[in-house]
Write an enzyme that holds these catalytic residues in place. Structure first.
Site, PDB file in Angstrom:
ATOM      1  N   HIS A 123       0.870  -1.191   0.000  1.00 56.88           N
ATOM      2  CA  HIS A 123       0.000   0.000   0.000  1.00 56.88           C
ATOM      3  C   HIS A 123       0.907   1.242   0.000  1.00 56.88           C
ATOM      4  CE1 HIS A 123      -2.719   2.998   1.869  1.00 56.88           C
ATOM      5  NE2 HIS A 123      -3.727   2.205   1.560  1.00 56.88           N
ATOM      6  N   ASP A 200       3.138  -4.333   8.099  1.00 59.67           N
ATOM      7  CA  ASP A 200       1.914  -3.581   7.865  1.00 59.67           C
ATOM      8  C   ASP A 200       0.752  -4.514   8.191  1.00 59.67           C
ATOM      9  OD1 ASP A 200      -0.324  -2.340   6.946  1.00 59.67           O
ATOM     10  OD2 ASP A 200       0.497  -1.790   4.992  1.00 59.67           O
ATOM     11  N   GLN A 203      -4.396  -4.848   7.256  1.00 58.79           N
ATOM     12  CA  GLN A 203      -5.391  -5.822   6.795  1.00 58.79           C
ATOM     13  C   GLN A 203      -5.270  -7.134   7.568  1.00 58.79           C
ATOM     14  OE1 GLN A 203      -7.821  -5.023   4.884  1.00 58.79           O
ATOM     15  NE2 GLN A 203      -7.102  -3.181   3.860  1.00 58.79           N
ATOM     16  N   LYS A 226     -10.453  -0.033  10.486  1.00 57.33           N
ATOM     17  CA  LYS A 226     -10.703  -1.247   9.688  1.00 57.33           C
ATOM     18  C   LYS A 226     -11.071  -2.429  10.575  1.00 57.33           C
ATOM     19  CE  LYS A 226      -7.229   0.057   6.211  1.00 57.33           C
ATOM     20  NZ  LYS A 226      -7.984   0.497   5.039  1.00 57.33           N
ATOM     21  N   CYS A 365      -4.905   2.496  -3.490  1.00 59.51           N
ATOM     22  CA  CYS A 365      -3.634   2.980  -2.919  1.00 59.51           C
ATOM     23  C   CYS A 365      -2.506   1.978  -3.133  1.00 59.51           C
ATOM     24  CB  CYS A 365      -3.762   3.311  -1.437  1.00 59.51           C
ATOM     25  SG  CYS A 365      -4.904   4.639  -1.122  1.00 59.51           S
TER      26      CYS A 365
HETATM   27  N1  PLP Z   1      -1.780  -0.708   4.596  1.00 62.26           N
HETATM   28  C1  PLP Z   1      -2.752  -1.433   4.050  1.00 62.26           C
HETATM   29  C2  PLP Z   1      -2.462  -2.832   3.609  1.00 62.26           C
HETATM   30  C3  PLP Z   1      -4.023  -0.871   3.892  1.00 62.26           C
HETATM   31  O1  PLP Z   1      -4.998  -1.599   3.325  1.00 62.26           O
HETATM   32  C4  PLP Z   1      -4.243   0.453   4.319  1.00 62.26           C
HETATM   33  C5  PLP Z   1      -5.556   1.089   4.105  1.00 62.26           C
HETATM   34  O2  PLP Z   1      -6.238   0.817   3.149  1.00 62.26           O
HETATM   35  C6  PLP Z   1      -3.193   1.143   4.905  1.00 62.26           C
HETATM   36  C7  PLP Z   1      -1.971   0.542   5.035  1.00 62.26           C
HETATM   37  C8  PLP Z   1      -3.340   2.548   5.375  1.00 62.26           C
HETATM   38  O3  PLP Z   1      -4.322   2.654   6.357  1.00 62.26           O
HETATM   39  P1  PLP Z   1      -4.792   4.096   6.807  1.00 62.26           P
HETATM   40  O4  PLP Z   1      -5.312   4.792   5.587  1.00 62.26           O
HETATM   41  O5  PLP Z   1      -5.851   3.833   7.811  1.00 62.26           O
HETATM   42  O6  PLP Z   1      -3.603   4.777   7.381  1.00 62.26           O
END
Ligand code: PLP
Length: 409
Positions: A123, A200, A203, A226, A365
């Site tokens: 992401h 990360d 998810q 989430k 993203c």
């Molecule tokens: N990493 C992953 C795999 C994600 O799916 C997301 C959000 O879609 C993020 C990071 C970033 O999360 P946030 O926008 O809540 O900071």
């Protein structure tokens, strides 16, 4: 195993009609999950009964609010099996956690010629902060490739990890492919060359149990919104010795022990990284979300999603012209991303929306991943504790309908 119909009653938003007579089918939890009543009530209760600023007041409300905020931290620490609450830093979201590490750890530990290893399925939150850092410090970013089936080319790790690698930062579960990565193996590979490992878990935390001690990761990041919690708060877990050695990220109130006209000394962990009035209501809401997931049982959450996802992957694969992204079977987390003939994912999402079905369309993203896959965008249906087989059937039927709208043969 929980009863999905009971679970659905916990989410008032699921009674919504998005258009007159068209009930909501919410298949966008990977972007942001809906909130159960208990989370909303916990935040209401705070605002109605004991809102005050924390850590600095000596009055009753401030004490109550401080205890609730710190209790939420304890709940999160237990949820991920962090050894101490000092290693659980509340941040704005997963994105902020990456920026904190890139700024604070990165600017003191990364220099010219150093390497940071990411993967092709990251992401933007786990790409751009490192790109900013690398640009500033003259470091190099490398990307572990993926196979055609959307799994990581783990056997090529040796080519990508070396003694110049300072950090390997990777996702536990891909937000596009759904791939569940072998986190322990990846952490071990990073440590074997003396690099740190950051996970990360944006998810992962909402869907399966996390044990940071068993994983032995150095940093781990996730967002509350989430995982049934409110927006505006996320978590950075970091090993104590690393957090202790890192300079502060933001300066101001709360993160200091003492300030003079000449300078300051920093507060203890974790407050050293929580400058200014923190996200009090949000932390309380996140604590309630953790309670909610514990009440359902995180293993039961994962099992339900696995069942629904398998069913969805099978049903969707029967839609002519539909191509699923990511690996099959139990390697696949609770989502299904796909393309449908030449129809733009935004058009698919619009047709589905008229039927009350909320999915995500675009690059999610993860533009570099889409470039790698050779597609500009994809459509993604994502599942959670309240998703039913009937909803998956509605999705499949709506995709057949989309085919007829766009006259696909
Ligand atoms: N990493 C992953 C795999 C994600 O799916 C997301 C959000 O879609 C993020 C990071 C970033 O999360 P946030 O926008 O809540 O900071």
């Amino acid at each position: 195993m929980f009863n999905v119909e009971d679970v659905r009653r916990d989410f008032p938003i699921l009674d919504t009609e998005v258009y007159p007579g068209v009930p909501l089918v919410y298949l966008d939890s990977a972007a942001s999950s809906q909130k159960p009543t208990s989370v909303i009530a916990a935040m209401d209760d705070y605002y109605i009964h004991y809102h005050a600023n924390i850590h600095r007041g000596v009055h009753r409300l401030s004490e109550l609010a401080t205890s609730a905020y710190e209790l939420a931290r304890q709940k999160v620490a237990r949820f991920i099996n962090a050894p101490t609450t000092e290693e659980v830093v509340f941040v704005g979201n997963a994105t902020e956690a990456f920026n904190l590490v890139a700024y604070s750890w990165g600017r003191t530990n990364i220099g010219p010629g150093d390497e940071i290893l990411l993967t092709e399925m990251e992401h933007h939150a786990n790409i751009v902060p490192w790109q900013i850092l690398a640009r500033e410090k003259g470091a190099t970013i490398r990307y572990l490739p993926i196979r055609d089936d959307g799994t990581l080319l783990v056997e090529r790790l040796d080519e990508f990890l070396n003694k110049r690698t300072r950090l390997f930062s990777f996702t536990g579960v891909s937000n596009v492919l759904g791939t569940i990565n072998p986190v322990t193996e990846l952490v071990e590979a990073a440590h074997a060359v003396g690099a740190l490992a950051m996970v990360d878990a944006a998810q992962t935390a909402p869907h399966m149990s996390i044990d940071v001690q068993a994983l032995n990761c150095d940093f781990l990041a996730f967002s509350s919104h989430k995982m049934c919690g409110p927006t505006g708060i996320g978590v950075l877990y970091g090993k104590r010795e690393l957090l202790e050695a890192m300079p502060p990220f933001l300066g101001g109130g709360d993160m200091i022990r003492r300030v003079t006209l000449e300078g300051f000394t920093t507060n203890d962990l974790p407050w050293k990284f929580e400058a200014g009035t923190p996200r009090i209501a949000e932390a309380i809401g996140l604590g309630a979300a953790v309670d909610y997931l514990n009440h359902l049982g995180i293993d039961a959450v994962h099992a339900h999603e696995q069942t629904i996802t398998q069913y969805a992957l099978e049903s969707l694969s029967e839609v002519p012209g539909l191509s699923l992204l990511g690996p099959p079977g139990s390697l696949h987390g609770g989502l299904a991303s796909f393309t449908l003939g030449g129809v733009h994912p935004h058009d698919i999402a619009e047709v589905l929306d008229k039927k009350g079905i909320a999915i995500r369309a675009g690059h999610h993203c993860a533009m570099p991943l889409h470039q790698k896959l050779g597609i500009p965008a994809s459509a993604r249906a994502s599942f959670y504790v309240h998703t039913t087989f009937e909803e998956v059937d509605q999705l499949t039927a709506a995709l057949h309908h989309t085919r007829s709208v766009f006259r696909l043969n």
